[in-house]
Design a protein around this motif. Structure first.
Motif, short mmCIF file in Angstrom:
data_model
loop_
_atom_site.label_atom_id
_atom_site.label_comp_id
_atom_site.label_asym_id
_atom_site.label_seq_id
_atom_site.Cartn_x
_atom_site.Cartn_y
_atom_site.Cartn_z
N PHE A 41 0.71 -1.33 0.23
CA PHE A 41 -0.03 -0.05 -0.01
C PHE A 41 0.85 1.38 0.17
CE2 PHE A 41 -2.42 -3.53 1.73
CZ PHE A 41 -3.23 -3.55 0.77
N SER A 42 1.89 1.34 0.86
CA SER A 42 2.77 2.50 0.81
C SER A 42 4.07 2.26 -0.11
CB SER A 42 3.23 2.47 2.35
OG SER A 42 4.39 1.80 2.68
N ASN A 43 4.44 0.94 -0.12
CA ASN A 43 5.62 0.88 -0.86
C ASN A 43 6.89 1.34 -0.47
OD1 ASN A 43 4.39 -0.65 -3.08
ND2 ASN A 43 3.82 1.24 -4.04
N PHE A 44 6.68 1.60 1.06
CA PHE A 44 7.78 2.04 1.61
C PHE A 44 8.24 0.81 2.71
CE2 PHE A 44 10.20 4.14 5.00
CZ PHE A 44 11.00 5.37 4.25
N ASN A 45 9.32 0.40 2.50
CA ASN A 45 9.75 -0.79 3.25
C ASN A 45 10.57 -0.37 4.47
OD1 ASN A 45 9.05 -2.08 0.91
ND2 ASN A 45 10.74 -3.52 0.93
N VAL A 46 10.25 -0.96 5.62
CA VAL A 46 11.15 -0.85 6.68
C VAL A 46 11.63 -1.84 7.41
CG1 VAL A 46 11.12 0.57 9.32
CG2 VAL A 46 9.68 1.41 7.33
N GLY A 47 12.91 -1.76 7.75
CA GLY A 47 13.45 -3.07 8.31
C GLY A 47 14.09 -2.84 9.50
N ALA A 61 9.90 -6.79 9.85
CA ALA A 61 9.87 -5.63 8.63
C ALA A 61 8.31 -5.33 8.78
CB ALA A 61 9.94 -6.50 7.38
N ASN A 62 8.02 -4.10 8.12
CA ASN A 62 6.58 -3.67 8.19
C ASN A 62 5.70 -4.59 7.75
OD1 ASN A 62 7.79 -2.56 6.02
ND2 ASN A 62 6.51 -1.10 5.76
N GLN A 63 4.56 -4.93 8.12
CA GLN A 63 3.69 -5.81 7.39
C GLN A 63 2.28 -4.85 7.41
OE1 GLN A 63 4.58 -8.98 6.76
NE2 GLN A 63 6.64 -8.29 7.41
N GLU A 64 1.82 -4.69 6.06
CA GLU A 64 0.85 -3.81 5.80
C GLU A 64 -0.60 -4.82 5.86
OE1 GLU A 64 1.79 -0.85 2.76
OE2 GLU A 64 3.28 -0.05 4.22
N ASN A 65 -1.49 -3.92 5.71
CA ASN A 65 -2.79 -4.65 5.45
C ASN A 65 -3.89 -3.84 4.96
OD1 ASN A 65 -5.73 -5.47 6.52
ND2 ASN A 65 -4.28 -7.18 7.39
N LEU A 72 1.31 -3.44 10.81
CA LEU A 72 2.29 -3.08 11.81
C LEU A 72 3.71 -2.60 11.29
CD1 LEU A 72 2.09 -2.93 15.09
CD2 LEU A 72 3.23 -5.32 15.09
N CYS A 73 4.44 -1.86 12.17
CA CYS A 73 5.63 -1.18 11.68
C CYS A 73 6.64 -2.37 12.03
CB CYS A 73 5.92 -0.01 12.79
SG CYS A 73 5.10 1.44 12.50
N ALA A 74 7.71 -2.25 11.33
CA ALA A 74 8.86 -3.00 11.49
C ALA A 74 9.58 -3.26 12.87
CB ALA A 74 9.87 -2.58 10.55
N GLU A 75 9.55 -2.11 13.55
CA GLU A 75 10.03 -2.19 14.97
C GLU A 75 9.16 -2.90 15.82
OE1 GLU A 75 9.57 0.31 12.77
OE2 GLU A 75 10.52 2.34 13.52
N ARG A 76 7.92 -2.71 15.64
CA ARG A 76 7.03 -3.33 16.68
C ARG A 76 6.80 -4.89 16.38
NH1 ARG A 76 2.03 0.22 17.13
NH2 ARG A 76 2.97 1.20 15.28
N VAL A 109 16.41 6.70 8.90
CA VAL A 109 14.81 6.49 8.90
C VAL A 109 14.65 6.47 10.57
CG1 VAL A 109 12.92 4.95 8.92
CG2 VAL A 109 14.51 5.36 6.80
N THR A 110 13.60 7.42 10.85
CA THR A 110 13.43 7.65 12.39
C THR A 110 12.08 6.90 12.76
OG1 THR A 110 12.16 9.78 11.74
CG2 THR A 110 14.70 9.96 12.18
N PRO A 111 12.09 6.23 13.86
CA PRO A 111 10.80 5.61 14.23
C PRO A 111 9.53 6.53 14.58
CG PRO A 111 12.59 5.35 15.90
CD PRO A 111 13.19 6.04 14.72
N CYS A 112 8.28 5.67 14.37
CA CYS A 112 7.31 6.79 14.77
C CYS A 112 7.04 6.76 16.16
CB CYS A 112 6.02 6.07 13.97
SG CYS A 112 5.35 4.37 14.99
N GLY A 113 6.25 7.50 16.64
CA GLY A 113 5.83 7.67 18.07
C GLY A 113 5.44 6.70 18.71
N ALA A 114 4.41 5.46 17.90
CA ALA A 114 4.06 4.43 18.88
C ALA A 114 5.24 3.53 19.03
CB ALA A 114 2.97 3.80 17.82
N CYS A 115 6.11 3.43 17.97
CA CYS A 115 7.11 2.62 18.52
C CYS A 115 8.09 3.08 19.30
CB CYS A 115 8.07 2.37 16.89
SG CYS A 115 7.16 1.37 15.56
N ARG A 116 8.33 4.34 19.35
CA ARG A 116 9.11 4.77 20.41
C ARG A 116 8.58 4.43 21.68
NH1 ARG A 116 11.80 10.27 17.98
NH2 ARG A 116 11.50 9.46 15.76
#
Ligand code: THU
Length: 161
Positions: A41-47, A61-65, A72-76, A109-116
């Motif tokens: 959906f975003s075509n933005f990969n995060v590892g 790695a991010n898993q979209e739906n 869910l984000c890669a970090e979480r 690449v900086t993590p989102c607030g929820a992941c922080r």
């Protein structure tokens, strides 16, 4: 009235070669994890990659739906798996990278607030500082603990102002 200031201290590197070997291995694992993103959906990969206190490296790695909030984000993805599979280990460091169509960005690449916030929880659970490594092709930033990327963190047990 007093004007206050918060200072954040971090290290900037300009290539993976400048990192300590254990950080470099972690960064490489995060870069490798980019390939396992599911981001139609975003075509933005995060590892993301986490080094545990037993030395093991866990990746995510991010898993979209189709129903966006269900992704869910890669970090979480990495942190929840690490805590679920190795509940006794602390998380020493987490590395993050990302890029459009799986091509790593030049900037860190900086993590989102929820992941922080989730990082803060697992740092507390582990009882030791969790380092955060944000990786780009041209710059890499290393933060020594989660408070450095989430100042004034919520703490229901805090006793001092
Ligand atoms: N994303 C992460 O994996 N980690 C973050 O910290 C922020 C964003 C993902 C979510 C979504 O799949 C994609 O990046 C674009 O927002």
């Amino acid at each position: 009235m007093t004007d206050k200031e918060i200072k954040i201290n971090f290290i900037e590197y300009t290539s993976l070669g400048e990192l300590k070997p254990e950080d470099r291995r972690l960064a490489e694992a995060a870069i490798e994890a980019l390939k396992r993103a599911y981001a139609p959906f975003s075509n933005f990969n995060v590892g993301a990659a986490i080094r545990l206190s037993n030395g093991k490296i866990i990746t995510g790695a991010n898993q979209e739906n189709e129903a966006f909030p269900s992704g869910l984000c890669a970090e979480r993805t990495a942190m929840f798996y690490a805590s679920a599979e190795y509940p006794e280990e602390s998380m020493e460091e987490i590395a993050i990278t990302g890029g459009k169509n799986g091509v790593m960005e030049d900037y860190p690449v900086t993590p989102c607030g929820a992941c922080r916030q989730v990082m803060a929880e697992y740092q507390k659970k582990g009882g030791k500082p969790m380092g955060v490594l944000m990786i780009g092709k041209k710059k890499i930033w290393k933060f020594r603990k989660v408070e450095d990327i989430l100042p004034l963190i919520f703490d229901s047990l805090r006793k001092e102002a």
